[in-house]
Design a protein around this motif. Sequence first.
Motif, short mmCIF file in Angstrom:
data_model
loop_
_atom_site.label_atom_id
_atom_site.label_comp_id
_atom_site.label_asym_id
_atom_site.label_seq_id
_atom_site.Cartn_x
_atom_site.Cartn_y
_atom_site.Cartn_z
N ARG A 123 -6.77 -4.07 7.34
CA ARG A 123 -6.04 -3.76 6.07
C ARG A 123 -5.32 -5.02 5.69
O ARG A 123 -4.87 -5.20 4.73
CB ARG A 123 -5.09 -2.59 6.15
N TYR B 247 -5.34 -7.28 2.75
CA TYR B 247 -3.94 -7.31 1.78
C TYR B 247 -3.64 -8.82 1.63
O TYR B 247 -3.32 -9.38 0.37
CB TYR B 247 -3.01 -6.72 2.29
N TYR C 190 -4.25 -1.26 12.09
CA TYR C 190 -3.91 -2.09 10.85
C TYR C 190 -4.53 -3.47 10.49
O TYR C 190 -4.46 -3.99 9.41
CB TYR C 190 -2.27 -2.53 11.04
N LEU D 200 -3.79 6.89 5.60
CA LEU D 200 -3.70 5.61 6.10
C LEU D 200 -3.43 5.54 7.64
O LEU D 200 -3.24 6.42 8.38
CB LEU D 200 -2.24 4.97 5.52
N LYS E 36 -12.01 0.91 0.38
CA LYS E 36 -10.99 0.80 1.52
C LYS E 36 -9.74 0.05 1.31
O LYS E 36 -8.54 0.81 1.32
CB LYS E 36 -11.65 -0.33 2.64
N TYR E 37 -9.83 -0.90 0.28
CA TYR E 37 -8.48 -1.61 0.09
C TYR E 37 -7.88 -1.60 -1.43
O TYR E 37 -6.65 -1.50 -1.74
CB TYR E 37 -8.51 -3.11 0.39
N VAL F 238 0.93 -1.25 -0.19
CA VAL F 238 0.16 0.17 -0.27
C VAL F 238 1.00 1.35 0.05
O VAL F 238 1.73 1.09 0.67
CB VAL F 238 -0.74 -0.08 1.22
N ASP G 215 -7.86 2.83 -1.34
CA ASP G 215 -7.11 3.26 -0.17
C ASP G 215 -7.79 4.42 0.51
O ASP G 215 -7.12 5.35 0.69
CB ASP G 215 -5.67 3.51 -0.59
#
Length: 194
Positions: free
Chosen positions: A39, A43, A36, A8, A152-153, A2, A156
Motif C-alpha cells: 500500500r 500510495y 503495509y 485496512l 486495492k488502492y 487512506v 481501498d
Amino acid sequence: MVSPHSNLPGNTLSVEVLQHFCDGDATAFQKVHDAYNGRLLAYCMSCFPRVSAEDLVQDLWLEILRKRREFQPETGGSGLQKWIYTMLRHRGIDDIRRISRHATVTDPQSLHQQPANQEIPEAKLQRDIELREFNDCLQQLREDWQRLIRGKYQDDKSTRQLAKEEQLRENTVSTQLHRARKQLQDCINKKQNT
C-alpha cells in the motif's frame, strides 16, 4: 491519506503484535511490513510520482525502525496507520522540496511575484505531466491488473474482497498486485528517464 476502514491492513494486527513491534521484535516488524509495504508503494506512486517510490518507502521503513518506540501500541491498527502515513507524507513532501530546490528556475524574480497560496506554473505543469504519465502507465497494464490496482488502492478493498470479486485465490491476487506495481513503477521510471 487512506481513510481508516476495518479492511485496512493495520486493523488485522493485535495490540500485542504492535507492542512486540515497538519492543524491536523482528517477527512483529515483518508482520507490520507485510501489512503495509504494498500500500505504501502504491500510495507513493500515485502521490509522489517524481520521487522513486521504492527509495522513499525503503527510507520510511528505516525511519520506522528508528522511531518504533515512539509509537503507542494501545492506539491499535488505526493509530499505526495514521503514524506510518504521516511519516510517509512528510518524507514525500521533503523529497519533493529537495528536488524542487535543485530544479533550474529561469527567472528567480518571478518566484517572489507569485502569491504564497498559488502553485508555481512550472510546478503545476510538472505535476500534471507526472499524473498523466502515471495514468498512461496504468492504462498499459493488463485489464485485470488495472482492476486490482484500482480496487486495492483507489477503492481501498482488501485482498480477500478482490479475490472474491475476481474469483481468484488470495495468494494469486497478492502475486498479481506485486507484479502490477512492479510493471507500473518500471513504466513510470522509463517515462521519467526519457
